[in-house]
Design a protein around this motif. Structure first.
Motif, PDB file in Angstrom:
ATOM      1  N   LEU A   1       0.833  -1.206   0.000  1.00 59.34           N
ATOM      2  CA  LEU A   1       0.000   0.000   0.000  1.00 59.34           C
ATOM      3  C   LEU A   1       0.867   1.256   0.000  1.00 59.34           C
ATOM      4  O   LEU A   1       0.586   2.214  -0.746  1.00 59.34           O
ATOM      5  N   ALA A   2       1.912   1.244   0.796  1.00 59.89           N
ATOM      6  CA  ALA A   2       2.814   2.401   0.841  1.00 59.89           C
ATOM      7  C   ALA A   2       3.505   2.593  -0.505  1.00 59.89           C
ATOM      8  O   ALA A   2       3.643   3.730  -0.983  1.00 59.89           O
ATOM      9  N   HIS A   3       3.923   1.510  -1.118  1.00 60.39           N
ATOM     10  CA  HIS A   3       4.578   1.581  -2.425  1.00 60.39           C
ATOM     11  C   HIS A   3       3.643   2.152  -3.485  1.00 60.39           C
ATOM     12  O   HIS A   3       4.067   2.901  -4.375  1.00 60.39           O
ATOM     13  N   ALA A   4       2.355   1.801  -3.393  1.00 61.81           N
ATOM     14  CA  ALA A   4       1.363   2.277  -4.356  1.00 61.81           C
ATOM     15  C   ALA A   4       0.838   3.668  -4.025  1.00 61.81           C
ATOM     16  O   ALA A   4       0.173   4.293  -4.859  1.00 61.81           O
ATOM     17  N   GLY A   5       1.109   4.159  -2.811  1.00 65.37           N
ATOM     18  CA  GLY A   5       0.559   5.442  -2.388  1.00 65.37           C
ATOM     19  C   GLY A   5      -0.937   5.377  -2.152  1.00 65.37           C
ATOM     20  O   GLY A   5      -1.664   6.350  -2.394  1.00 65.37           O
ATOM     21  N   LEU A   6      -1.410   4.217  -1.654  1.00 68.11           N
ATOM     22  CA  LEU A   6      -2.837   4.002  -1.433  1.00 68.11           C
ATOM     23  C   LEU A   6      -3.127   3.767   0.035  1.00 68.11           C
ATOM     24  O   LEU A   6      -2.237   3.430   0.823  1.00 68.11           O
ATOM     25  N   GLU A   7      -4.403   3.931   0.399  1.00 62.46           N
ATOM     26  CA  GLU A   7      -4.881   3.613   1.733  1.00 62.46           C
ATOM     27  C   GLU A   7      -5.667   2.307   1.681  1.00 62.46           C
ATOM     28  O   GLU A   7      -6.120   1.880   0.615  1.00 62.46           O
ATOM     29  N   ALA A   8      -5.865   1.689   2.841  1.00 64.89           N
ATOM     30  CA  ALA A   8      -6.579   0.417   2.896  1.00 64.89           C
ATOM     31  C   ALA A   8      -7.973   0.508   2.280  1.00 64.89           C
ATOM     32  O   ALA A   8      -8.423  -0.418   1.588  1.00 64.89           O
ATOM     33  N   ASP A   9      -8.659   1.618   2.490  1.00 70.70           N
ATOM     34  CA  ASP A   9     -10.020   1.753   1.968  1.00 70.70           C
ATOM     35  C   ASP A   9     -10.065   1.992   0.460  1.00 70.70           C
ATOM     36  O   ASP A   9     -11.152   2.035  -0.124  1.00 70.70           O
TER      37      ASP A   9
END
Length: 330
Positions: free
Chosen positions: A71-79
């Motif tokens: 998620l950090a690598h993608a720049g995304l949040e869990a939701d």
């Protein structure tokens, strides 16, 4: 969707987790009655070390750690994730699924989650399921994880199996993107899956809920598995390449299941490719079953070998027998 365009499942983030404990071959040399050596293990498998989960450390915990990095690598949040698929043969509990534990551990308020069980081929099967969910429009982003604690199902008196396996987790996020529908697209271009249940006795665990009521330990006929592996992995990879409309000469990287260096080199030789086009991590991780492919992918991305636009082939075979391949452009 824009008319004339195709939806592809495109990789946007990857991460992995390995337990802190590193177990070199020397530890097995010191085990009374095992009668093995560093030279014996390396010559037959290429493995030099592997990681074992700590006491109390579970498959779901490792999966969550790998997912957090992806998620950090993608720049995304869990939701931002619509679905979680976990490939594992070593779940925390008989049920619920590891995937729902990951969903809760990440703090996902919505979406859905489920496990896939195809042993060492599990991550390939999970990728095929994720691709189908995205292409059909049921999910925009899917978190695909391979996670295993195989150290919990080893027979520590069997030197032919207990020295081969390790623990760990790898996670890949796939996102729906409009593409031209050609082999130049980024994302998953093709999948190819197979199984043959008549070969069950070649690789299995001798326990289960409805049979012994115990977890059991791994049993393997190594020579027979090797014989099936090279032939079946070559054929499934060739089939996936043909479905994608590309040839072996177009491949930038093979990212194989990391079972045994002899299987890897045997398969690559049949392809006619040099080993410098193969991501190999078996020497450091051992066979981490469904986790081995995403672990190797994450290492390849992390050290800069796998770059945007590279064409990848990943293939695996495991108990069942179950096997398959995926062609994707990074």
């Amino acid at each position: 969707m824009t008319p004339g365009l195709t939806i592809r499942a495109v990789p946007v983030g990857i991460g992995h987790y390995l337990p802190e404990r590193i177990v070199p071959n020397a530890e097995f040399e010191a085990m009374e009655g095992l009668e093995t050596s560093d030279a014996w293990i390396k010559s037959r498998s290429g493995i030099e070390r592997r990681h074992f989960a700590a006491e109390g450390e579970t498959t779901s915990q490792m999966a969550i750690a790998a997912a957090t990095k992806a998620l950090a690598h993608a720049g995304l949040e869990a939701d931002d994730i619509d679905a979680v698929i976990v490939a594992t043969s070593t779940p925390d509990l008989t049920f619920p699924s590891v995937a729902t534990m990951v969903q809760a551990g990440l703090g996902m308020a919505g979406g859905f989650a489920f496990d896939v069980q195809a042993v060492c081929a599990g991550f390939v099967y999970a990728l095929a399921n994720a691709d189908a969910l995205i292409v059909s429009g049921q999910a925009k982003r899917v978190l695909v994880i391979g996670a295993e604690t195989f150290s919990r199902i080893m027979d520590w008196t069997d030197r032919t199996t207990c020295v081969l396996f390790g623990d760990g987790a790898g996670a890949l996020i796939l996102e729906a993107r409009e593409s031209a529908g050609t082999s130049d697209d980024h994302g998953i271009l093709s999948t190819d899956l197979h199984s043959d249940g008549s070969h069950r006795d070649l690789l299995y665990v001798d326990g289960g809920v409805s049979s012994t009521g115990t977890a059991g330990v791994l049993r393997m006929q190594g020579k027979e598995v090797f014989r099936h592996a090279v032939e079946k992995l070559t054929k499934t990879a060739e089939a996936a390449l043909a479905k994608a409309g590309v040839g072996i000469a177009d491949v930038d990287w093979i990212v194989p299941h990391q079972a045994n260096i002899r299987i890897i080199t045997g398969t690559v030789k049949k392809f006619g490719l040099p080993m410098d086009k193969v991501i190999v991590t078996v020497q450091d991780h051992g066979n981490t079953s469904a986790a081995s492919i995403p672990l190797a992918m994450s290492v390849g991305v992390g050290d800069g070998r796998i770059k945007s636009g590279d064409l990848l082939v990943t293939e695996a075979i495991g108990g069942g027998l179950a096997w398959g391949a995926v062609v994707m452009r990074w």
